[in-house]
Design an enzyme around this catalytic site. Structure first.
Site, mmCIF file in Angstrom:
data_model
loop_
_atom_site.group_PDB
_atom_site.id
_atom_site.type_symbol
_atom_site.label_atom_id
_atom_site.label_comp_id
_atom_site.label_asym_id
_atom_site.label_seq_id
_atom_site.Cartn_x
_atom_site.Cartn_y
_atom_site.Cartn_z
ATOM 1 N N LYS A 181 43.805 67.555 -89.824
ATOM 2 C CA LYS A 181 43.323 66.943 -88.616
ATOM 3 C C LYS A 181 42.398 65.568 -89.064
ATOM 4 C CE LYS A 181 39.437 67.869 -85.192
ATOM 5 N NZ LYS A 181 38.213 68.534 -85.062
ATOM 6 N N PHE B 174 67.215 57.038 -65.642
ATOM 7 C CA PHE B 174 66.556 57.035 -64.824
ATOM 8 C C PHE B 174 65.576 55.878 -65.470
ATOM 9 C CE2 PHE B 174 65.794 60.360 -61.484
ATOM 10 C CZ PHE B 174 66.848 61.110 -61.863
ATOM 11 N N ASP C 162 58.638 55.730 -76.054
ATOM 12 C CA ASP C 162 59.091 54.756 -76.692
ATOM 13 C C ASP C 162 58.747 54.550 -78.224
ATOM 14 O OD1 ASP C 162 60.770 53.857 -74.447
ATOM 15 O OD2 ASP C 162 59.389 52.958 -73.619
ATOM 16 N N LYS D 151 71.464 49.555 -71.454
ATOM 17 C CA LYS D 151 71.598 50.858 -71.841
ATOM 18 C C LYS D 151 73.166 51.239 -71.836
ATOM 19 C CE LYS D 151 66.994 52.017 -71.707
ATOM 20 N NZ LYS D 151 65.932 52.972 -72.287
ATOM 21 N N LYS E 48 68.004 47.688 -67.347
ATOM 22 C CA LYS E 48 68.322 49.064 -67.956
ATOM 23 C C LYS E 48 69.657 49.473 -67.876
ATOM 24 C CE LYS E 48 63.770 50.526 -68.335
ATOM 25 N NZ LYS E 48 62.479 51.221 -67.968
ATOM 26 N N ASN F 24 53.152 62.003 -71.686
ATOM 27 C CA ASN F 24 52.704 61.323 -70.439
ATOM 28 C C ASN F 24 52.959 62.423 -69.486
ATOM 29 O OD1 ASN F 24 55.712 62.083 -69.401
ATOM 30 N ND2 ASN F 24 56.288 60.877 -71.450
#
Ligand code: PMT
Length: 396
Positions: free
Chosen positions: A284, A320, A274, A338, A334, A206
């Site tokens: 490959k 976060f 996730d 969590k 969350k 990301n």
């Protein structure tokens, strides 16, 4: 508020020192500026004088005030000296005890902390002599804010660009801070992205740059904490006094975190994947003639924050939440799911804040219902604010 001396040497980044002077004045500090002869090729004393409302010093022998010897008096007045930009030439002279201009005289007579923000061409920065001189000065207690990679005035896209003004300002304010509120405490920080391998050359990741997590780690370390920074692959220099553990995948990050669940505070800023490919191909993956589509099966990764939330007693657990819509609702969810003590929520749909930007804007949601909102600001300053808020809430 502090007395800050800004030294400017002859590089194109000298114009940024005008902005730094302005930001420090706006923050309530008093600033005096010393320009070298080479700096005068790029900027004028009048620009700094107008912003600092103080006389600007350029020459050891031009004594304006007969009651003092300026190059001694400036150092006595200062709480801190910042040389920005500092060139290879000034670094070399200082490391070798050559004091042949006003700024070098000020530095020779000085006993206060000095911050250096180098700016130069990448090949100059990589010169063995320059590295050697920087090492010498660091060994003598000078602070260096590493140059950044990016577009250089000489046309290269490489390392050598001076650190940005908010970073230098945050470094100054952090060094001036006498806050040792985290001395004797251990802080665990995760930062950056993870990489989930598909085959030996491809991976899922990301846009996280690690800037938010690194700023938090730095702020905690400067308050005296023992900091362990578990970092995914990023292009950042480790802050000083921080133990960095470099990892790639979520599983690697999970293993590293499990080794530090004894921390007093855990701050999970990493943008963790996730999902990860169910199987990693050993060689490959090849394009075949009959396949226009490719399906990669993914499986869930371990939830590191959730694990920390339920496998530690003493740790103050801070997660976060990076959301693009229903930001508050998902972030609050969350906090509960969590088992965290605090969730810092940011809206990552806004390109000016959140992932891979220099700024962020967050709200901290605490388990006891308390909320703390921060407007948009640079991540270094925000890192300090987040740590200060956590220390206050944790103590409460
Ligand atoms: O790195 P920068 O470019 O500076 O950008 C900063 C940031 C946007 C990445 C940062 O401010 C941020 O929001 N980090 C959290 C990103 C994220 O993964 O959010 P999330 O809502 O998907 O996850 C919630 C929390 O669970 C996070 O604390 C995350 O670290 C944690 N998590 C998520 C998945 C997982 N498998 N394990 C986890 O521990």
């Amino acid at each position: 508020m502090a007395n800050i001396v800004i030294g400017v040497t002859g590089g194109i980044a000298a114009y940024k020192a005008i902005d730094l002077t302005s930001k420090l004045i706006q923050a309530g500090h008093a600033v005096r500026v010393v320009l070298t002869g080479n700096a005068l090729e790029f900027v004028t004393p009048l620009a700094f004088q107008a912003i600092s409302r103080n006389h600007v010093y350029t020459d050891t022998f031009k004594e304006e005030d007969p009651s003092v010897i300026s190059h001694i008096n400036i150092g006595e007045w200062a709480d801190i000296i910042v040389v920005t930009p500092v060139t290879a030439n000034t670094i070399g002279k200082l490391a070798n005890g050559i004091y042949d201009n006003m700024l070098l005289n000020v530095l020779a007579a000085n006993t206060k902390p000095v911050i250096m923000a180098p700016a130069m061409n990448v090949h100059m920065y990589n010169q063995p002599a320059v590295s050697r001189n920087i090492q010498t000065l660091m060994g003598e207690g000078y602070h260096f804010i590493d140059a950044e990679s990016g577009f250089l005035a000489c046309g290269y896209n490489a390392k050598g660009r001076m650190a940005n003004v908010p970073e230098i300002k945050a470094y100054i304010e952090d060094l001036l801070s006498t806050d040792r509120s985290l001395a004797g405490k251990k802080v665990l920080v995760t930062a950056g992205p993870t990489r989930e391998s598909i085959d030996p050359i491809r991976y899922l990741t990301n846009h996280s740059s690690g800037k938010m997590g690194y700023a938090i780690a730095e702020a905690a370390a400067s308050r005296g904490a023992e900091v362990v920074l578990v970092s995914g692959p990023v292009n950042l220099t480790s802050p000083g006094n921080v133990e960095r553990i470099s990892v790639e995948s979520t599983q690697d990050m999970f293993e590293a975190v499990k080794g530090h669940l004894d921390a007093d505070i855990g701050i999970f800023t990493a943008a963790v994947s996730d999902f990860t490919p169910a199987t990693v191909h050993g060689s490959k993956m090849k394009k075949t003639q009959d396949n226009d589509e490719l399906t990669i099966e993914l499986k869930k990764t371990p939830d590191i924050l959730k694990y920390a939330g339920s496998h530690t007693d003493g740790m103050f657990v801070v997660g976060f939440a990076a959301e693009t819509d229903n930001v508050r609702e998902y972030a609050a969810g969350k906090l509960e799911k969590k088992n965290a003590d605090c969730i810092v929520m940011n809206d990552v749909s806004n390109k000016e804040i959140g992932m891979n930007s220099d700024d962020n804007e967050v709200t901290m949601l605490f388990k006891d219902g308390h909320e703390q909102q921060f407007p948009k600001m640079d991540k270094q300053t925000l890192g300090i604010q987040i740590i200060e808020t956590l220390v206050k809430r944790w103590n409460a």
